[in-house]
Design an enzyme around this catalytic site. Sequence first.
Site, PDB file in Angstrom:
ATOM      1  N   GLU A 132       0.802  -1.273  -0.009  1.00 13.85           N
ATOM      2  CA  GLU A 132      -0.103  -0.019  -0.028  1.00 13.85           C
ATOM      3  C   GLU A 132       0.943   1.193  -0.042  1.00 13.85           C
ATOM      4  O   GLU A 132       2.201   1.139   0.635  1.00 13.85           O
ATOM      5  CB  GLU A 132      -0.868   0.177   1.050  1.00 13.85           C
ATOM      6  CG  GLU A 132      -1.835  -1.189   1.478  1.00 13.85           C
ATOM      7  CD  GLU A 132      -2.287  -1.160   2.792  1.00 13.85           C
ATOM      8  OE1 GLU A 132      -3.104  -2.248   3.267  1.00 13.85           O
ATOM      9  OE2 GLU A 132      -2.099  -0.094   3.418  1.00 13.85           O
ATOM     10  N   CYS A 145       3.003   8.572   1.690  1.00 17.00           N
ATOM     11  CA  CYS A 145       3.615   7.596   2.789  1.00 17.00           C
ATOM     12  C   CYS A 145       3.553   6.163   2.036  1.00 17.00           C
ATOM     13  O   CYS A 145       2.796   5.735   1.287  1.00 17.00           O
ATOM     14  CB  CYS A 145       2.145   7.514   3.602  1.00 17.00           C
ATOM     15  SG  CYS A 145       2.500   6.107   4.894  1.00 17.00           S
ATOM     16  N   CYS A 152       5.616  -7.311   7.437  1.00 17.35           N
ATOM     17  CA  CYS A 152       6.171  -6.847   8.502  1.00 17.35           C
ATOM     18  C   CYS A 152       6.629  -7.768   9.594  1.00 17.35           C
ATOM     19  O   CYS A 152       5.744  -8.746   9.922  1.00 17.35           O
ATOM     20  CB  CYS A 152       5.756  -5.423   9.105  1.00 17.35           C
ATOM     21  SG  CYS A 152       6.899  -4.799  10.301  1.00 17.35           S
ATOM     22  N   CYS A 156       4.183  -5.820  15.955  1.00 15.58           N
ATOM     23  CA  CYS A 156       3.543  -4.913  16.917  1.00 15.58           C
ATOM     24  C   CYS A 156       1.796  -5.592  16.745  1.00 15.58           C
ATOM     25  O   CYS A 156       1.304  -5.500  15.739  1.00 15.58           O
ATOM     26  CB  CYS A 156       3.590  -3.484  16.295  1.00 15.58           C
ATOM     27  SG  CYS A 156       5.103  -2.843  16.090  1.00 15.58           S
ATOM     28  N   CYS A 159      -1.007  -3.712  14.723  1.00 14.89           N
ATOM     29  CA  CYS A 159      -0.978  -3.391  13.451  1.00 14.89           C
ATOM     30  C   CYS A 159      -1.180  -4.537  12.415  1.00 14.89           C
ATOM     31  O   CYS A 159      -0.783  -5.665  12.399  1.00 14.89           O
ATOM     32  CB  CYS A 159       0.724  -3.005  13.249  1.00 14.89           C
ATOM     33  SG  CYS A 159       1.175  -2.302  11.643  1.00 14.89           S
ATOM     34  N   GLU A 202       9.205  -2.678   8.192  1.00 11.33           N
ATOM     35  CA  GLU A 202      10.007  -1.881   9.022  1.00 11.33           C
ATOM     36  C   GLU A 202      11.310  -1.118   8.121  1.00 11.33           C
ATOM     37  O   GLU A 202      12.075  -2.041   7.768  1.00 11.33           O
ATOM     38  CB  GLU A 202      10.715  -2.686   9.785  1.00 11.33           C
ATOM     39  CG  GLU A 202      11.747  -2.380  10.756  1.00 11.33           C
ATOM     40  CD  GLU A 202      11.722  -0.942  11.259  1.00 11.33           C
ATOM     41  OE1 GLU A 202      10.433  -0.471  11.976  1.00 11.33           O
ATOM     42  OE2 GLU A 202      12.729   0.080  11.341  1.00 11.33           O
ATOM     43  N   SER A 256       8.779   4.760  16.915  1.00 12.41           N
ATOM     44  CA  SER A 256       7.543   4.051  17.624  1.00 12.41           C
ATOM     45  C   SER A 256       7.702   3.635  18.944  1.00 12.41           C
ATOM     46  O   SER A 256       8.525   2.712  18.925  1.00 12.41           O
ATOM     47  CB  SER A 256       7.082   3.029  16.630  1.00 12.41           C
ATOM     48  OG  SER A 256       6.920   3.676  15.380  1.00 12.41           O
ATOM     49  N   HIS A 258       5.339   3.703  21.866  1.00  8.64           N
ATOM     50  CA  HIS A 258       3.855   2.905  22.273  1.00  8.64           C
ATOM     51  C   HIS A 258       3.686   2.590  23.634  1.00  8.64           C
ATOM     52  O   HIS A 258       2.484   2.379  24.301  1.00  8.64           O
ATOM     53  CB  HIS A 258       3.328   1.778  21.399  1.00  8.64           C
ATOM     54  CG  HIS A 258       3.815   2.096  19.920  1.00  8.64           C
ATOM     55  ND1 HIS A 258       3.372   3.490  19.153  1.00  8.64           N
ATOM     56  CD2 HIS A 258       4.212   1.312  18.922  1.00  8.64           C
ATOM     57  CE1 HIS A 258       3.483   3.049  18.136  1.00  8.64           C
ATOM     58  NE2 HIS A 258       4.153   1.976  17.845  1.00  8.64           N
ATOM     59  N   ASN A 332      -6.273   3.293  15.190  1.00 11.23           N
ATOM     60  CA  ASN A 332      -7.149   3.148  14.185  1.00 11.23           C
ATOM     61  C   ASN A 332      -7.549   1.698  14.027  1.00 11.23           C
ATOM     62  O   ASN A 332      -6.801   0.904  13.896  1.00 11.23           O
ATOM     63  CB  ASN A 332      -6.306   3.627  13.041  1.00 11.23           C
ATOM     64  CG  ASN A 332      -7.124   3.561  11.815  1.00 11.23           C
ATOM     65  OD1 ASN A 332      -8.257   3.677  11.683  1.00 11.23           O
ATOM     66  ND2 ASN A 332      -6.464   3.779  10.442  1.00 11.23           N
ATOM     67  N   CYS A 375      -1.441   1.501   7.872  1.00  6.83           N
ATOM     68  CA  CYS A 375      -0.780   0.565   7.365  1.00  6.83           C
ATOM     69  C   CYS A 375      -1.195  -0.642   7.229  1.00  6.83           C
ATOM     70  O   CYS A 375      -1.735  -1.531   8.297  1.00  6.83           O
ATOM     71  CB  CYS A 375       0.594   0.560   8.017  1.00  6.83           C
ATOM     72  SG  CYS A 375       0.964   1.326   9.505  1.00  6.83           S
TER      73      CYS A 375
END
Length: 409
Positions: A132, A145, A152, A156, A159, A202, A256, A258, A332, A375
Amino acid sequence: MAGYDSETIEMYPAFPAPASAVPSRPMAAESALPIPVAALSGGPGHILDPASGLADWLTRRGQPAWRARAIHRWLHGRRAASFADMTDLPRDLRAELDADFRIWTTTIAVHKRADDGTEKLLLELADGQRIECVLLRDGIRRTVCISSQVGCAMGCVFCASGIDGVIRNLTTGEIVEQLLRLAALLPADERLSHIVVMGMGEPLANLDRLLPALAEAQDPQGLGISQRRITISTVGLPPAIDRLAAANPGYHLAVSLHAADDELRTRLVPVNKAIGLADVMTAADRYWETSGRRLTFEYVLLGGVNDSPDHAADLARLMGHRAALVNVIPYNAVAGMPWQEPTQAARERFLDVLREAGVNVQVRRRKGARIDAACGQLRRAAAQATTTSSLVAASGAVGSGTAATGPES
Ligand code: SAH
């Protein structure tokens, strides 16, 4: 199509599930991820890749060396979509180029446009994998982006990109191609202004291919995007942060986090177990010392998980006297995942604690609502859907995109 009035949803072929994705996490090293020959072989060279061999190819044909620059300018500065568009090249040369090189190795599987001008492309690569990339319009900014890997390996837990692990690194040409595909969405009198490497993957696990692509993006006769307007977002891999600092500390680095303690961070960002926050922070500090550029720390707020005032106080303590920006990103929601968006009240409380502690904080604005612009979401929704209507249903959840994090304007 309720709620999608102003969006364009173009579906090219139907959506088979992604080609046998072998979950392969955690990723040991970049070298463990060779790009399969099938991704690029069997056809002519990819001209968007700086290693396409174009200069030698021209020399072998007795063509002057400046032709390589002219072709480059056509592709990167003048948005030529085919060799036929390069009208000042001899006709025979155009035909030979067409026979020996490819400009586009991807096809657009899905193109979505949200009410706020955000556009998202799901690109199908030569080997059938999908990635994407997003164009965000914000005032005069035109931010893209882009993705750095298929999938990945960081794992995470909230994600969508990492659900099936990492499948492969993108080539330099595939990274450049995302930039040009998105630039082509702009009218002729607009240019891309910013790049954020915050799509799938990543980026610091694919530095060798990413750096030449970002160098390409800076070419004044091409996209001409200054490195100060390029942000690389990383989960925080210390040796790779040091490599980036040694190679080019001019980029804006976003780390990142978190969570501000190891126990919670390891729960949310499993690679943290082997690294630890202390090492992430000292590597970030070293990058800051080398680059002199303010760092950004990203913090995705997950309702009831890491959004309490105590969490905010921990984060403020971790920031200490660093001249850094904390970018708070409301979660999100990803379909099928158990995490919640933070409540408005929790978000405000969290921000208040940070501000009162003197932390420089910014909330990432929502962009691309309802087009799965965070993402990995669109790729997932598309893989799960077999018809337009189910894609729309799958993407109907309220969502936000990856808005610019605010490097130099
Ligand atoms: N691997 C890089 C780039 C990932 S995407 C990194 O970890 O930074 C950029 C940011 O979006 C990361 O901070 C990531 O944690 C965050 N993100 C991923 N999924 C999200 C979601 N569903 N909602 C909000 N932010 C998300």
